[in-house]
Each structure stands twice: as structure tokens, then as C-alpha cells.
Design an enzyme around this catalytic site. Structure first.
Site, PDB file in Angstrom:
ATOM      1  N   ASN A 212      15.113 -11.948  -8.974  1.00  0.00           N
ATOM      2  CA  ASN A 212      15.476 -10.784  -8.174  1.00  0.00           C
ATOM      3  C   ASN A 212      14.362 -10.613  -7.141  1.00  0.00           C
ATOM      4  O   ASN A 212      13.278 -10.150  -7.477  1.00  0.00           O
ATOM      5  CB  ASN A 212      15.588  -9.541  -9.077  1.00  0.00           C
TER       6      ASN A 212
ATOM      7  N   LYS B 248      14.175  -8.668  -4.648  1.00  0.00           N
ATOM      8  CA  LYS B 248      14.001  -7.302  -4.135  1.00  0.00           C
ATOM      9  C   LYS B 248      13.882  -7.331  -2.597  1.00  0.00           C
ATOM     10  O   LYS B 248      14.527  -8.151  -1.971  1.00  0.00           O
ATOM     11  CB  LYS B 248      12.801  -6.627  -4.815  1.00  0.00           C
TER      12      LYS B 248
ATOM     13  N   HIS C  56      20.448  -1.749 -10.765  1.00  0.00           N
ATOM     14  CA  HIS C  56      19.023  -1.954 -11.014  1.00  0.00           C
ATOM     15  C   HIS C  56      18.324  -0.596 -11.062  1.00  0.00           C
ATOM     16  O   HIS C  56      18.682   0.321 -10.314  1.00  0.00           O
ATOM     17  CB  HIS C  56      18.419  -2.829  -9.910  1.00  0.00           C
TER      18      HIS C  56
ATOM     19  N   GLU D 289      15.656   0.419  -9.849  1.00  0.00           N
ATOM     20  CA  GLU D 289      15.128   0.885  -8.556  1.00  0.00           C
ATOM     21  C   GLU D 289      16.226   1.546  -7.725  1.00  0.00           C
ATOM     22  O   GLU D 289      15.967   2.473  -6.955  1.00  0.00           O
ATOM     23  CB  GLU D 289      14.477  -0.287  -7.798  1.00  0.00           C
TER      24      GLU D 289
ATOM     25  N   GLU E  27      16.431  -3.958 -18.969  1.00  0.00           N
ATOM     26  CA  GLU E  27      15.200  -3.833 -18.197  1.00  0.00           C
ATOM     27  C   GLU E  27      14.547  -2.476 -18.452  1.00  0.00           C
ATOM     28  O   GLU E  27      14.880  -1.486 -17.787  1.00  0.00           O
ATOM     29  CB  GLU E  27      15.510  -3.966 -16.702  1.00  0.00           C
TER      30      GLU E  27
ATOM     31  N   GLY F 163       7.668  -4.427 -12.867  1.00  0.00           N
ATOM     32  CA  GLY F 163       6.625  -4.482 -11.847  1.00  0.00           C
ATOM     33  C   GLY F 163       5.306  -3.874 -12.283  1.00  0.00           C
ATOM     34  O   GLY F 163       4.428  -3.633 -11.463  1.00  0.00           O
TER      35      GLY F 163
ATOM     36  N   SER G 171       8.536  -7.687 -15.969  1.00  0.00           N
ATOM     37  CA  SER G 171       7.272  -8.426 -16.046  1.00  0.00           C
ATOM     38  C   SER G 171       7.367  -9.702 -16.882  1.00  0.00           C
ATOM     39  O   SER G 171       6.404 -10.087 -17.527  1.00  0.00           O
ATOM     40  CB  SER G 171       6.145  -7.515 -16.544  1.00  0.00           C
TER      41      SER G 171
HETATM   42  P1  PGA Z   1       9.449  -7.674 -12.475  1.00  0.00           P
HETATM   43  O1  PGA Z   1      10.892  -7.136 -12.020  1.00  0.00           O
HETATM   44  O2  PGA Z   1       9.681  -9.024 -13.118  1.00  0.00           O
HETATM   45  O3  PGA Z   1       8.644  -7.768 -11.217  1.00  0.00           O
HETATM   46  O4  PGA Z   1       8.909  -6.695 -13.449  1.00  0.00           O
HETATM   47  C1  PGA Z   1      11.995  -7.328 -12.832  1.00  0.00           C
HETATM   48  C2  PGA Z   1      13.201  -6.678 -12.197  1.00  0.00           C
HETATM   49  O5  PGA Z   1      13.050  -5.623 -11.570  1.00  0.00           O
HETATM   50  O6  PGA Z   1      14.329  -7.206 -12.269  1.00  0.00           O
END
Ligand code: PGA
Length: 256
Positions: free
Chosen positions: A13, A15, A99, A101, A171, A177, A217
């Protein structure tokens, strides 16, 4: 992972990262770094404007392209939005829906996640539906209830046939992140809870067949342990999907 009944999917992903020219460069790097015959499906979900470059760059490789969001209406006066049929025509096969976010910054709700998932599935896309608890919800002891509610509402009106094109990504919001990963046991437990919800809605066979990813992560170092768990069928990878060697390591870790 259980490869006898399920498909393992490792999806990046990106982003809001990478321009079209950077997309071509990174995918070319990935093509060299990735194993020739990975044990999992390999997907990169990229920003809308990078899709054309990505679809071109992955030609002749194992990588498939996904988008990061989709609107639920098929067309009309929705300035700035992208429909499922637009994505399909551009060569997109997967789309991330809900997601955290988008839930956090763009007012996405369980109901709009459901609408988007249905629009994607009706257009023939595979929907990667994201669920996960916040840190407060984990501390309040309502992780199971939270992911169960999110999963149930996301799947409202999704037929058993359509479910074959659904991936659920667990998630935990506190792990995204932050460099703070769920332990393999926590990931396995909650992916199992999600599978139980699918079982209650669609039966045992569907529950055993659905791909449930872990995301938050996941990186080159911890992927092997996370992916060793029976309920974890792959990963949704943010930061580490922007580095070809790291992403390739995660893909290799699915070979167990
Ligand atoms: P990350 O993001 O691996 O940077 O923690 C995962 C995600 O948001 O899908």
C-alpha cells in the site's frame, strides 16, 4: 498460513507516495528483487495517477496492480472521485477499501466501506477490506467487538459468490506506520476472530477459504514470524512496500 484452503496475498500500500516516473523505477527494481515463482500473490496498490505507469511496468512479471480507494457510485457528479469501472478499464485488479487512514481523515464509515466494497465487487475487482481497532479500543478490551462489527457491516449484502473476491486485512490502527507491530499471537488471534465472523455469516467452507491479511508495520524482519501463523494469510504492507529489497523479503517469507 494454510495454503491448502487459502491463497496467500502480499500487497503493498504505497499511500500518497511515488510519482509516475518513480513508480516505473521502483517496480523495475522490484521485478529484479522478487522471486521468480513466489508462494503468494503479489499486489501493489498505488495512487490513482500512478496506475497507468504501474500497469505498464508490471507487464511480464508476477505483480498485479491495485488502487487505494474507489467510489461507490458508478458515475455522476462526484468531483474528484474514481469509479470501479474506471479502475477496471485501467487494468486494476484489486482495491483497498476502508483503510483506517480513510476512516480517520476522510470520514469513512462502516456504511460507506460496505458501499465501496460492493461497488468494487460488482465491477469484478478484488476488495481488500481493512478492519482494526484503535489503541483505546484495545485498551478498553473491545478489539473483538470492533473488528466483528466492522467486518459484519462491510460484508452486508455481499453474496457467497462475491465473497470469493474479498480479502480482509486486519490492521490494528496503533500498529500502522508506528513501527509498533502486533505480536504474531495477537495478529493470529484477531485474524481468527475475523474468520469466525465469516464462518457465522457464510459457513465453515467460506471461512476456511477467505484470505485474512495482517497489516501494521510488517517488515523484512518480522514477516516470517507473522506469516507463520495459521490464521495470517499474507500482509498489507505500507512503509516496507516502498523499498524493493524489503518488500521482496516479505514476499519470500510467505514461502513456509
Ligand atoms: P505500515 O502501513 O506497514 O507502514 O504500518 C500498513 C498499512 O497502512 O496498510
Amino acid at each position: 498460513m494454510r495454503r491448502d484452503t487459502r491463497t496467500t496475498v502480499v500487497a503493498g500500500n504505497w499511500k500518497m507516495n511515488m510519482t509516475p516516473s518513480q513508480t516505473t523505477l521502483l517496480i523495475n527494481e522490484m521485478k529484479t528483487a522478487l522471486p521468480e515463482n513466489p508462494a503468494c500473490k503479489v499486489v501493489l496498490c498505488v495512487p490513482f495517477v500512478d496506475i497507468a505507469a504501474a500497469v505498464e511496468a508490471v507487464k511480464g512479471s508476477v505483480i498485479e496492480i491495485g488502487a487505494e480507494n474507489v467510489h461507490f457510485e458508478s458515475k455522476g457528479a462526484y468531483t474528484g472521485e474514481i469509479s470501479a469501472s474506471m479502475l477496471v478499464e485501467c487494468g486494476v485488479k484489486y482495491v483497498i477499501v476502508g483503510h483506517s487512514e480513510r476512516r480517520q481523515y476522510f470520514a469513512e464509515t462502516d456504511e460507506t466501506v460496505n458501499l465501496r466494497a460492493k461497488a468494487a465487487l460488482e465491477a469484478g475487482l478484488t476488495a481488500i477490506i481493512c478492519v482494526g481497532e484503535t489503541l483505546t479500543e484495545r485498551e478498553q478490551g473491545v478489539t473483538a467487538e470492533t473488528v466483528a462489527r466492522q467486518t459484519k457491516i462491510a460484508l452486508m449484502g455481499v453474496s457467497e459468490e462475491m465473497l470469493k473476491n474479498v480479502i480482509i486485512a486486519y490492521e490494528p490502527v496503533w500498529a500502522i506506520g508506528t513501527g509498533r507491530t502486533a505480536t504474531a499471537e495477537q495478529a493470529n488471534e484477531v485474524c481468527g476472530i475475523i474468520r469466525d465472523v465469516v464462518k457465522a455469516l457464510y459457513g465453515e467452507k467460506a471461512a476456511e477459504a477467505i484470505t485474512v491479511q495482517y497489516g501494521g508495520s510488517m517488515n523484512a524482519k518480522n514477516a516470517k514470524e507473522l506469516l507463520s501463523k495459521t490464521n495470517v494469510d499474507g500482509g498489507l504492507i505500507g512503509g516496507a512496500s516502498l523499498k524493493a529489497p524489503d518488500f521482496a523479503e516479505i514476499v519470500k517469507a510467505s514461502d513456509q
